[in-house]
Every structure is written in C-alpha cells, then in structure tokens.
Design a protein around this motif. Sequence first.
Motif, PDB file in Angstrom:
ATOM      1  N   ALA A  55      18.375  36.716  -9.373  1.00 46.19           N
ATOM      2  CA  ALA A  55      18.294  35.530  -9.108  1.00 46.19           C
ATOM      3  C   ALA A  55      19.613  34.732  -9.382  1.00 46.19           C
ATOM      4  O   ALA A  55      20.279  35.020 -10.291  1.00 46.19           O
ATOM      5  N   VAL A  56      20.173  34.322  -8.077  1.00 43.76           N
ATOM      6  CA  VAL A  56      21.606  33.942  -7.967  1.00 43.76           C
ATOM      7  C   VAL A  56      21.274  32.412  -8.334  1.00 43.76           C
ATOM      8  O   VAL A  56      20.624  31.711  -7.268  1.00 43.76           O
ATOM      9  N   LYS A  57      21.968  31.630  -9.144  1.00 49.13           N
ATOM     10  CA  LYS A  57      21.714  30.255  -9.431  1.00 49.13           C
ATOM     11  C   LYS A  57      23.085  29.438  -8.927  1.00 49.13           C
ATOM     12  O   LYS A  57      24.141  30.066  -9.134  1.00 49.13           O
ATOM     13  N   PHE A  58      22.961  28.374  -8.301  1.00 48.91           N
ATOM     14  CA  PHE A  58      23.935  27.596  -7.920  1.00 48.91           C
ATOM     15  C   PHE A  58      23.791  26.080  -8.229  1.00 48.91           C
ATOM     16  O   PHE A  58      22.825  25.502  -8.758  1.00 48.91           O
ATOM     17  N   ASP A  59      25.160  25.677  -8.370  1.00 45.50           N
ATOM     18  CA  ASP A  59      25.224  24.275  -8.581  1.00 45.50           C
ATOM     19  C   ASP A  59      25.232  23.357  -7.724  1.00 45.50           C
ATOM     20  O   ASP A  59      24.758  23.806  -6.452  1.00 45.50           O
ATOM     21  N   ALA A  60      25.045  22.010  -7.692  1.00 46.13           N
ATOM     22  CA  ALA A  60      25.416  20.990  -6.623  1.00 46.13           C
ATOM     23  C   ALA A  60      26.023  21.181  -5.461  1.00 46.13           C
ATOM     24  O   ALA A  60      26.000  21.156  -4.338  1.00 46.13           O
ATOM     25  N   ALA A  61      27.362  21.781  -5.778  1.00 47.99           N
ATOM     26  CA  ALA A  61      28.400  22.071  -4.992  1.00 47.99           C
ATOM     27  C   ALA A  61      28.302  23.224  -4.224  1.00 47.99           C
ATOM     28  O   ALA A  61      28.914  23.680  -3.111  1.00 47.99           O
ATOM     29  N   GLY A  62      27.219  24.189  -4.671  1.00 49.04           N
ATOM     30  CA  GLY A  62      26.925  25.434  -3.992  1.00 49.04           C
ATOM     31  C   GLY A  62      27.917  26.668  -4.545  1.00 49.04           C
ATOM     32  O   GLY A  62      27.705  27.775  -3.894  1.00 49.04           O
ATOM     33  N   ASN A  63      28.333  26.382  -5.687  1.00 45.34           N
ATOM     34  CA  ASN A  63      29.162  27.424  -6.509  1.00 45.34           C
ATOM     35  C   ASN A  63      28.255  28.260  -7.245  1.00 45.34           C
ATOM     36  O   ASN A  63      27.145  27.699  -7.943  1.00 45.34           O
ATOM     37  N   VAL A  64      28.435  29.510  -7.512  1.00 44.64           N
ATOM     38  CA  VAL A  64      27.465  30.386  -8.358  1.00 44.64           C
ATOM     39  C   VAL A  64      27.533  30.037  -9.820  1.00 44.64           C
ATOM     40  O   VAL A  64      28.816  29.997 -10.338  1.00 44.64           O
ATOM     41  N   VAL A  65      26.379  29.654 -10.458  1.00 50.37           N
ATOM     42  CA  VAL A  65      26.622  29.336 -11.928  1.00 50.37           C
ATOM     43  C   VAL A  65      25.973  30.649 -12.590  1.00 50.37           C
ATOM     44  O   VAL A  65      26.683  30.888 -13.719  1.00 50.37           O
ATOM     45  N   ALA A  66      25.061  31.299 -12.416  1.00 49.78           N
ATOM     46  CA  ALA A  66      24.679  32.622 -13.003  1.00 49.78           C
ATOM     47  C   ALA A  66      24.037  33.509 -11.845  1.00 49.78           C
ATOM     48  O   ALA A  66      23.500  33.052 -11.011  1.00 49.78           O
ATOM     49  N   ALA A  67      23.970  34.564 -12.372  1.00 51.14           N
ATOM     50  CA  ALA A  67      23.245  35.923 -11.658  1.00 51.14           C
ATOM     51  C   ALA A  67      22.641  36.679 -12.743  1.00 51.14           C
ATOM     52  O   ALA A  67      23.166  37.364 -13.290  1.00 51.14           O
ATOM     53  N   ASP A  68      21.395  36.434 -12.545  1.00 49.86           N
ATOM     54  CA  ASP A  68      20.569  37.143 -13.578  1.00 49.86           C
ATOM     55  C   ASP A  68      19.696  38.326 -13.016  1.00 49.86           C
ATOM     56  O   ASP A  68      19.145  37.875 -11.984  1.00 49.86           O
ATOM     57  N   ARG A  69      19.400  39.531 -13.750  1.00 51.93           N
ATOM     58  CA  ARG A  69      18.412  40.508 -13.230  1.00 51.93           C
ATOM     59  C   ARG A  69      17.399  40.321 -14.226  1.00 51.93           C
ATOM     60  O   ARG A  69      17.260  40.124 -15.465  1.00 51.93           O
ATOM     61  N   SER A  70      16.175  40.650 -13.551  1.00 49.51           N
ATOM     62  CA  SER A  70      14.953  40.819 -14.352  1.00 49.51           C
ATOM     63  C   SER A  70      14.294  42.142 -13.905  1.00 49.51           C
ATOM     64  O   SER A  70      14.312  42.468 -12.652  1.00 49.51           O
ATOM     65  N   GLY A  71      13.732  42.850 -14.815  1.00 47.87           N
ATOM     66  CA  GLY A  71      12.702  44.098 -14.068  1.00 47.87           C
ATOM     67  C   GLY A  71      11.367  44.040 -14.200  1.00 47.87           C
ATOM     68  O   GLY A  71      10.772  42.922 -14.257  1.00 47.87           O
ATOM     69  N   ILE A  72      10.660  45.233 -14.235  1.00 50.16           N
ATOM     70  CA  ILE A  72       9.291  45.069 -14.307  1.00 50.16           C
ATOM     71  C   ILE A  72       8.477  44.660 -15.680  1.00 50.16           C
ATOM     72  O   ILE A  72       7.552  44.281 -15.696  1.00 50.16           O
ATOM     73  N   ALA A 130      26.721  48.146  -6.585  1.00 48.70           N
ATOM     74  CA  ALA A 130      28.312  48.013  -6.353  1.00 48.70           C
ATOM     75  C   ALA A 130      28.352  46.418  -5.822  1.00 48.70           C
ATOM     76  O   ALA A 130      29.010  45.624  -6.278  1.00 48.70           O
ATOM     77  N   LEU A 131      27.641  46.184  -4.840  1.00 48.15           N
ATOM     78  CA  LEU A 131      27.542  44.970  -4.071  1.00 48.15           C
ATOM     79  C   LEU A 131      27.010  43.691  -5.213  1.00 48.15           C
ATOM     80  O   LEU A 131      27.570  42.458  -5.174  1.00 48.15           O
ATOM     81  N   VAL A 132      25.850  43.957  -5.742  1.00 48.07           N
ATOM     82  CA  VAL A 132      25.186  43.050  -6.559  1.00 48.07           C
ATOM     83  C   VAL A 132      26.391  42.752  -7.979  1.00 48.07           C
ATOM     84  O   VAL A 132      26.616  41.636  -8.220  1.00 48.07           O
ATOM     85  N   ASN A 133      27.080  43.839  -8.319  1.00 48.28           N
ATOM     86  CA  ASN A 133      28.135  43.479  -9.314  1.00 48.28           C
ATOM     87  C   ASN A 133      29.039  42.723  -9.125  1.00 48.28           C
ATOM     88  O   ASN A 133      30.035  42.159  -9.815  1.00 48.28           O
ATOM     89  N   THR A 134      29.606  42.690  -7.776  1.00 49.16           N
ATOM     90  CA  THR A 134      30.660  41.830  -7.375  1.00 49.16           C
ATOM     91  C   THR A 134      30.116  40.322  -7.408  1.00 49.16           C
ATOM     92  O   THR A 134      31.337  39.628  -7.060  1.00 49.16           O
ATOM     93  N   VAL A 135      29.216  39.816  -7.367  1.00 48.22           N
ATOM     94  CA  VAL A 135      28.827  38.428  -7.255  1.00 48.22           C
ATOM     95  C   VAL A 135      29.050  37.836  -8.786  1.00 48.22           C
ATOM     96  O   VAL A 135      28.559  38.436  -9.752  1.00 48.22           O
ATOM     97  N   GLN A 136      29.992  36.799  -8.962  1.00 49.35           N
ATOM     98  CA  GLN A 136      30.396  36.682 -10.308  1.00 49.35           C
ATOM     99  C   GLN A 136      30.443  35.011 -10.144  1.00 49.35           C
ATOM    100  O   GLN A 136      30.783  34.244  -9.202  1.00 49.35           O
ATOM    101  N   PRO A 137      29.781  34.600 -11.429  1.00 50.81           N
ATOM    102  CA  PRO A 137      29.882  32.932 -11.542  1.00 50.81           C
ATOM    103  C   PRO A 137      31.303  32.344 -11.658  1.00 50.81           C
ATOM    104  O   PRO A 137      32.209  32.619 -12.026  1.00 50.81           O
ATOM    105  N   GLY A 138      31.313  31.160 -11.051  1.00 54.05           N
ATOM    106  CA  GLY A 138      32.349  30.449 -11.209  1.00 54.05           C
ATOM    107  C   GLY A 138      33.686  30.735  -9.942  1.00 54.05           C
ATOM    108  O   GLY A 138      34.571  30.296  -9.637  1.00 54.05           O
ATOM    109  N   ILE A 139      33.374  31.908  -9.389  1.00 53.46           N
ATOM    110  CA  ILE A 139      34.278  32.632  -8.242  1.00 53.46           C
ATOM    111  C   ILE A 139      33.565  32.402  -6.990  1.00 53.46           C
ATOM    112  O   ILE A 139      33.988  31.893  -6.030  1.00 53.46           O
ATOM    113  N   ASP A 140      32.285  32.775  -6.916  1.00 56.01           N
ATOM    114  CA  ASP A 140      31.728  32.988  -5.560  1.00 56.01           C
ATOM    115  C   ASP A 140      30.697  31.592  -5.085  1.00 56.01           C
ATOM    116  O   ASP A 140      30.497  30.901  -6.365  1.00 56.01           O
TER     117      ASP A 140
END
Length: 154
Positions: free
Chosen positions: A93-110, A36-46
């Motif tokens: 993996a939560v990626k940020f731009d130079a200003a510190g805004n979220v660009v992408a939130a990617d999940r990977s598994g086993i 529930a918390l992981v799904n709230t991280v959104q690119p361009g908003i956080d």
Amino acid sequence: MRVTKILAISVLATAAFGTAACSSIREPRGYVVDNALVNTVQPGIDNQRSVEMTLGRPTFTSQFGEPTWYYVSSTTGRKPFVRPRVEQHQVLAVKFDAAGNVVAADRSGIDQVVYLTPDGDETPTLGRERTFLQDLFGNIGTVSQGLPGGGGPQ
C-alpha cells in the motif's frame, strides 16, 4: 530376463508419472513482486509519477480518504482436480499526500487476510417469511387501491 527388465521399467515409469501427476501446481496471480524495485520506493522522495514508472500501474486505488495505491500479489498452489489454496499473499500500500508525494509504503501479508465462510445455501434477509403461494396471490385485492375510482382512500 528381458521380460522382467521391461516390467521393471514400466513399473518405474508408472511410479514416476503418478508422482508427477500429484505434484502441486503453483500459479502466481496479480502483481509480480520484484523486491529490488519495491524497496526503492521511499517516502518523501518519490511521487505518483516515479512510483508508476518504477512499479507500474497499481492493482487498484483507494476511492475514499487519502490517495493510496495497492499492489496485490498472491501465489496459489493446488493439486490436480482440487480447489486452489493461497500459499503466499502480499499487499503493498503506497500512500500519497495531497500533492502526490509518497507518505508511506506499507506491506502486509497473509496474516491480514480474512476468510469468510457462508452460512448455508440461503442469504438471510429482513422481513417476514412468505411462501410461494403468498407471493403469488398476496397482492390480489390490493391492485385497484391506487387507481382512480378504485377502492382506495378518497
């Protein structure tokens, strides 16, 4: 009659204890994922502050390239006296731009995990193979080459 009842109860208790002793032990390791918390991280908003307030401090951060925070979570399972095996593995993996805004939130598994198996008990090295005696006595005669008045080039 009473002896057979006691014997039957003891056999059932032994079987139950033996079954419980062989059950798998599950151990969570690393970040405890709350979907529930992981799904709230959104690119361009956080941004970095809102991600830290929502998910907490990351497991580790990138050292080079674009700023990325990694949240690593694993669940291992093992039977008693056996080496643990990874049952579930997830990396956010939560990626940020130079200003510190979220660009992408990617999940990977086993499926992205690489298993390395060492080849034997020796580490391969470059250079020549030397024996213990060559290592011990190999520098005799070469010690005085760098000293003043020694056998080195003038």
